[in-house]
Design an enzyme around this catalytic site. Structure first.
Site, mmCIF file in Angstrom:
data_model
loop_
_atom_site.group_PDB
_atom_site.id
_atom_site.type_symbol
_atom_site.label_atom_id
_atom_site.label_comp_id
_atom_site.label_asym_id
_atom_site.label_seq_id
_atom_site.Cartn_x
_atom_site.Cartn_y
_atom_site.Cartn_z
ATOM 1 N N TYR A 1 -12.820 20.528 -14.731
ATOM 2 C CA TYR A 1 -13.422 19.193 -14.741
ATOM 3 C C TYR A 1 -14.500 19.030 -13.891
ATOM 4 O O TYR A 1 -14.406 19.335 -12.525
ATOM 5 C CB TYR A 1 -12.235 18.073 -14.489
ATOM 6 C CG TYR A 1 -12.949 16.689 -14.299
ATOM 7 C CD1 TYR A 1 -13.453 15.994 -15.350
ATOM 8 C CD2 TYR A 1 -12.851 16.046 -13.109
ATOM 9 C CE1 TYR A 1 -14.015 14.701 -15.271
ATOM 10 C CE2 TYR A 1 -13.296 14.685 -12.954
ATOM 11 C CZ TYR A 1 -14.089 14.172 -14.039
ATOM 12 O OH TYR A 1 -14.553 12.988 -14.051
ATOM 13 N N ARG B 1 0.796 -1.241 -0.001
ATOM 14 C CA ARG B 1 0.037 -0.098 0.174
ATOM 15 C C ARG B 1 0.824 1.343 -0.102
ATOM 16 O O ARG B 1 0.643 2.266 -0.840
ATOM 17 C CB ARG B 1 -1.198 -0.179 1.296
ATOM 18 C CG ARG B 1 -1.918 1.194 1.221
ATOM 19 C CD ARG B 1 -3.249 1.040 1.808
ATOM 20 N NE ARG B 1 -3.197 0.142 3.061
ATOM 21 C CZ ARG B 1 -2.629 0.445 4.237
ATOM 22 N NH1 ARG B 1 -2.378 1.773 4.511
ATOM 23 N NH2 ARG B 1 -2.761 -0.267 5.332
ATOM 24 N N LYS C 1 -6.196 9.561 -19.289
ATOM 25 C CA LYS C 1 -6.057 10.180 -20.487
ATOM 26 C C LYS C 1 -4.832 9.856 -21.417
ATOM 27 O O LYS C 1 -4.761 8.854 -21.652
ATOM 28 C CB LYS C 1 -6.657 11.542 -20.208
ATOM 29 C CG LYS C 1 -7.752 11.782 -19.340
ATOM 30 C CD LYS C 1 -8.853 11.332 -19.332
ATOM 31 C CE LYS C 1 -10.097 11.749 -18.507
ATOM 32 N NZ LYS C 1 -11.035 10.703 -18.229
ATOM 33 N N ASP D 1 -4.344 21.149 -12.791
ATOM 34 C CA ASP D 1 -4.830 20.275 -13.732
ATOM 35 C C ASP D 1 -4.110 20.364 -14.951
ATOM 36 O O ASP D 1 -4.715 20.852 -15.861
ATOM 37 C CB ASP D 1 -6.342 19.493 -13.476
ATOM 38 C CG ASP D 1 -6.693 18.674 -14.092
ATOM 39 O OD1 ASP D 1 -5.985 17.837 -15.054
ATOM 40 O OD2 ASP D 1 -8.001 18.186 -13.959
#
Ligand SMILES: Cc1ncc(COP(=O)(O)O)c(C=O)c1O
Length: 399
Positions: free
Chosen positions: A121, A69, A219, A194
């Site tokens: 977004y 993790r 993306k 972003d």
């Protein structure tokens, strides 16, 4: 892991022999920083599925890995490559772009003030309006295409983060990154961006003053519509970055091993894909300027786009693969045109090798800044004439 990695926490990097700092991003990406497995001489790294790692007899973890993790050897190379492409100090991958973005906001304290764009977004905008507000983080949404609006919104000492997106969904609003960084820093805040649509091929926000760069790696970075992933790159190691890393570990929003491996494979061709998508997007945008079935073509590469001059200054090698068209006849004509495409695929998301069309207001819902007549186009790597011809027939039939 036995081979291939240096053990210099917290910036884990593949061993440096093959890495030459000055190499072109295309070379660094194609060769994944030149990583070669020391034992097998394999050019391609393995997928590490191990969730636990042996502790040294003297109680240390010298290989740098303890449990799956906090980190995983398969993350190391995509993280190192993206940090290098962005010119940052370090990168963390996440289970999704949303996991990456929200980790930045979760690292803030209750009462902290944030300035964010009105056009951004939609999923993150909705989260900011609900979950961030619930945690006591106060967000003001402004027109981030106007530097004066950013300057007017920051509050010295209270604003801790200015968040921008450039080009921004779905009108491709451009924010002047260097100006935004000056404004944020002048108020004692960080600038996070972003940069999903620009990619490190077209824009390097850290060189322009940004402190944190975020990507939905789902993306362009992956590029093949088969991985959901996110990433953050920091300009420097500081206490805020440590908080973000701790949030990734404690929330466990980590990338799976196979996804990390696929992401690295996709990034090897990032340069080629971004160049091609941008060239075709520019050709499509120019083709539809003044078209009788289109009210407006929104693309930063067109001289009449409000952000064109700033984009020309801060993007290099093109304006990206995303554009939007506003269809004459309003919402019903736009939906009818989307219904008629055959080469373009009617689907959400962006940045893959296949071209996508989407009626954006339908997905964003009430409160969206997307005009109802807007179709968002994610340009892939297909033949430009095929894409233009398909849109032409779709628009003709919808009118
Ligand atoms: C610009 C942008 N940022 C962030 C996200 C969220 O990323 P993800 O879907 O990987 O969580 C998206 C997804 O569509 C996006 O387009």
């Amino acid at each position: 892991m036995a081979n291939g990695w240096a053990n210099d926490d917290p910036v884990r990097e593949p061993k440096g022999e093959q890495i030459v700092e000055s190499r072109h991003p295309a070379t660094m990406a194609a060769q994944a920083l030149g990583w070669i497995d020391e034992t097998t001489k394999a050019l391609i790294p393995p997928v590490h599925l191990a969730t636990t790692f042996i502790r040294d007899a003297d109680n240390q973890y010298r290989a740098g890995f303890s449990y799956g993790r906090p980190t995983n050897p398969t993350f190391v190379l995509p993280e190192a490559l993206l940090a290098r492409l962005e010119g940052g100090a370090s990168c963390l991958t996440f289970a999704s772009g949303m996991a990456a973005a929200t980790a930045v906001f979760l690292a803030l304290r209750p009462g902290d003030h944030v300035v964010a764009p009105q056009v951004m977004y939609w999923g993150l905008r909705n989260w900011l309006k609900s979950c961030a507000a619930d945690r006591g983080v106060v967000v003001d949404f402004v027109d981030a295409g106007a530097t004066e609006a950013l300057a007017a919104a920051v509050q010295r000492g209270r604003t801790k983060l200015v968040w921008i997106e450039s080009p921004a969904n779905p009108t491709w609003t451009i924010t002047d990154i260097a100006a935004a960084a000056d404004i944020a820093h002048g108020a004692g805040a960080r600038l996070a961006i972003d940069s999903t649509v620009a990619t490190p091929i077209l824009t390097r926000p850290i060189a322009l003053g940004a402190d944190i760069v975020m990507h939905s790696a789902t993306k362009y970075l992956n590029g093949h519509s088969d991985v959901v992933a996110g990433a953050l790159v920091t300009a420097r190691h500081d206490e805020f970055w440590e908080r973000i890393a701790a949030i990734r570990t404690s929330h466990g929003a980590i990338l799976g091993s196979f996804e990390a491996w696929l992401l690295l494979r996709g990034m090897r061709t990032l340069h080629l894909r971004v160049e091609r998508c941008g060239r075709t997007a520019q050709a499509i945008a120019e083709h539809f300027v003044g078209h009788r079935r289109i009210v407006a073509t929104l693309y930063p590469g067109l001289p009449d786009h409000p952000g064109h001059a700033v984009a020309a200054r801060q993007m290099r090698g093109g304006f990206g693969g995303m554009l939007s068209i506003r269809v004459a006849g309003g919402e019903s004509a736009a939906i009818a045109a989307a219904a008629r495409v055959t080469v373009w695929k009617r689907a959400t998301s962006l940045g893959g090798v296949e071209s996508l069309v989407e009626h954006r207001a339908s997905i964003e819902g009430p409160g969206s800044p997307a005009p109802p007549d807007l179709l968002r186009l994610s340009v892939g790597i297909e033949d430009a004439a095929d894409l233009i011809g398909d849109l032409e027939q779709a628009l003709a039939g919808a009118g």
